[in-house]
Design a protein around this motif. Structure first.
Motif, PDB file in Angstrom:
ATOM      1  N   LYS A   1       0.817  -1.221   0.000  1.00  9.38           N
ATOM      2  CA  LYS A   1       0.000   0.000   0.000  1.00  9.38           C
ATOM      3  C   LYS A   1       0.851   1.271   0.000  1.00  9.38           C
ATOM      4  CE  LYS A   1      -3.847  -2.386   0.300  1.00  9.38           C
ATOM      5  NZ  LYS A   1      -4.824  -2.466  -0.815  1.00  9.38           N
ATOM      6  N   ALA A   2       2.144   1.161   0.357  1.00  8.80           N
ATOM      7  CA  ALA A   2       3.109   2.273   0.273  1.00  8.80           C
ATOM      8  C   ALA A   2       2.567   3.599   0.811  1.00  8.80           C
ATOM      9  CB  ALA A   2       3.555   2.443  -1.188  1.00  8.80           C
ATOM     10  N   PRO A   3       2.061   3.615   2.043  1.00  6.93           N
ATOM     11  CA  PRO A   3       1.430   4.848   2.542  1.00  6.93           C
ATOM     12  C   PRO A   3       2.393   5.999   2.755  1.00  6.93           C
ATOM     13  CG  PRO A   3       1.579   3.193   4.293  1.00  6.93           C
ATOM     14  CD  PRO A   3       1.969   2.505   3.016  1.00  6.93           C
ATOM     15  N   TRP A   4       3.727   5.736   2.757  1.00  2.59           N
ATOM     16  CA  TRP A   4       4.699   6.818   2.921  1.00  2.59           C
ATOM     17  C   TRP A   4       4.610   7.824   1.775  1.00  2.59           C
ATOM     18  CZ3 TRP A   4       5.980   1.645   3.522  1.00  2.59           C
ATOM     19  CH2 TRP A   4       6.316   0.947   2.342  1.00  2.59           C
ATOM     20  N   HIS A   5       4.223   7.380   0.583  1.00  2.15           N
ATOM     21  CA  HIS A   5       4.053   8.321  -0.529  1.00  2.15           C
ATOM     22  C   HIS A   5       2.871   9.262  -0.267  1.00  2.15           C
ATOM     23  CE1 HIS A   5       7.103   6.449  -2.969  1.00  2.15           C
ATOM     24  NE2 HIS A   5       6.509   5.269  -2.891  1.00  2.15           N
TER      25      HIS A   5
END
Length: 402
Positions: free
Chosen positions: A213-217
């Motif tokens: 899900k790569a929520p850091w982006h």
């Protein structure tokens, strides 16, 4: 009478588990006998199936020794076989790689369905033991399924072109959604502690805290957005990897970003979604993410980074996908974040793609045009997710794709 077994890895509030619950309720409404099997059942489960719920272990894989885990892996197909025999199952549906592979090894004769929920070639960039098993199954044991459902055309094309899939049993069927039930649940009152938060302008993330899900982006993009819209709030609903959550906390502190709220699991995410201004996805890969369809059902615009199949989901007419910024009937698709590595980044440096994503969030929040466009096209967008048609298609002999 049809007797159906639904097989899933866990009982969390992820997309596959919500899909299994939707099937369970629908098939029971038709008078079918339905059992729901969780490979792992945990006290923290959100998804439940009452007296029809079965499970194989109350201990998660992380709580098993390697030796115990390997014994469990090899025992699961036998356990499933016994369940199929005990309840005279006529149809089984497995959700996701783990359940698919175990189901493929049972050597039973029911009408056997598997389902694929993500673009696998990207997922297989992580070359761990289980992914090697799953990929090998594409050339071996998937022959045992009467039907393998791909929830988007992009997933089917990827399996054939990039994953060495060897069998002619793939069929594209989009995930079904009980739109009436989503809307009913969305009308429930928020918990008192959350009411004031949603009186503000909320960007909502709904999903697991995971590398996928790569929520850091999203967090970096929100930091840029906040400089322009200081009252905006980012709300993240879902649990997952503690490592991912710790990285986000460090990132937030490093960039001094405020107005970010981690709400954890919520048994009814729709009451939050209906009160958001925009639903945001930052994933490296997806299938047809349920959250997008749920947002469309509730009339909430979506901003998503490109993943194969996402534009297909958010357009009325399926056109050739592009990785460039694309405005659709359901919202905006921005260039992809995925750069060939599935990992938590070493730094929190803001990227060009995150800047474009922040612009898309600002554009969506700054006008009601996207909400109006979505309302105009809502019925057409949702037509291919009709629950009755999709649930019936899962149980029918395969329709060969051209």
């Amino acid at each position: 009478m049809k007797k159906i077994l639904l097989i899933m890895p866990y009982g969390s509030v992820g997309g596959m588990e919500r899909l299994a619950l939707t099937f369970y309720n629908h098939y029971r409404s038709l008078g079918y006998e339905v059992k729901a099997l969780k490979i792992i059942k945990l006290d923290s489960d959100i998804i439940h199936f009452g007296d029809d719920e079965l499970f194989l272990s109350g201990v998660d894989f992380s709580g098993m020794t390697m030796q115990r885990r390997m014994r469990f892996y090899f025992s699961v197909p036998l356990y499933i076989r016994r369940i199929i025999k005990k309840y005279s199952i006529t149809h089984s549906i497995a959700f996701g790689d783990m359940a698919n592979v175990f189901s493929s090894w049972t050597r039973t004769k029911e009408f056997k369905v598997a389902s694929m929920h993500a673009v696998k070639s990207i997922e297989f960039e992580n070359k761990n033991f289980l992914n090697k098993v799953f990929k090998r199954a594409f050339r071996k044991s998937y022959r045992n399924f009467d039907k393998v459902v791909c929830i988007s055309n992009a997933i089917r094309k990827d399996l054939l072109a990039n994953c060495g899939y060897a069998f002619d049993n793939l069929e594209v069927i989009y995930n079904p959604h009980d739109v009436a039930e989503i809307r009913r649940k969305s009308a429930e009152d928020l918990p008192a502690a959350d009411v004031a938060l949603f009186e503000k302008e909320v960007v909502l993330f709904l999903g697991r805290m995971s590398v996928q899900k790569a929520p850091w982006h999203l967090v970096n993009a929100f930091g840029l957005l906040q400089k322009r819209r200081p009252d905006a709030q980012l709300v993240l609903i879902g649990d997952g990897s503690p490592e991912v959550t710790r990285h986000l906390e460090r990132q937030i502190a490093q960039h001094q970003i405020s107005n970010i709220h981690f709400l954890g699991r919520r048994s009814n995410p729709y009451q939050y979604m209906a009160r958001a201004k925009v639903v945001a996805l930052s994933s490296y890969y997806e299938g047809t993410p349920n959250v997008v369809v749920e947002a469309m059902a509730l009339g909430i615009p979506v901003v998503s980074a490109f993943t194969p199949g996402i534009t297909e989901l958010m357009r009325v007419v399926d056109v050739e996908e592009t990785k460039a910024l694309t405005r659709t009937e359901a919202g905006i698709v921005t260039p992809p974040f995925f750069k060939g590595r599935l990992n938590i980044p070493d730094t929190s440096v803001v990227t060009e793609e995150e800047k474009i994503y922040a612009d898309a969030l600002q554009e969506t929040l700054g006008t009601d045009a996207y909400t109006k466009t979505l309302a105009e096209h809502q019925a057409a967008l949702l037509a291919k997710f009709d629950l009755r048609q999709v649930a019936a298609a899962y149980l029918e002999p395969i329709t060969r794709n051209k």
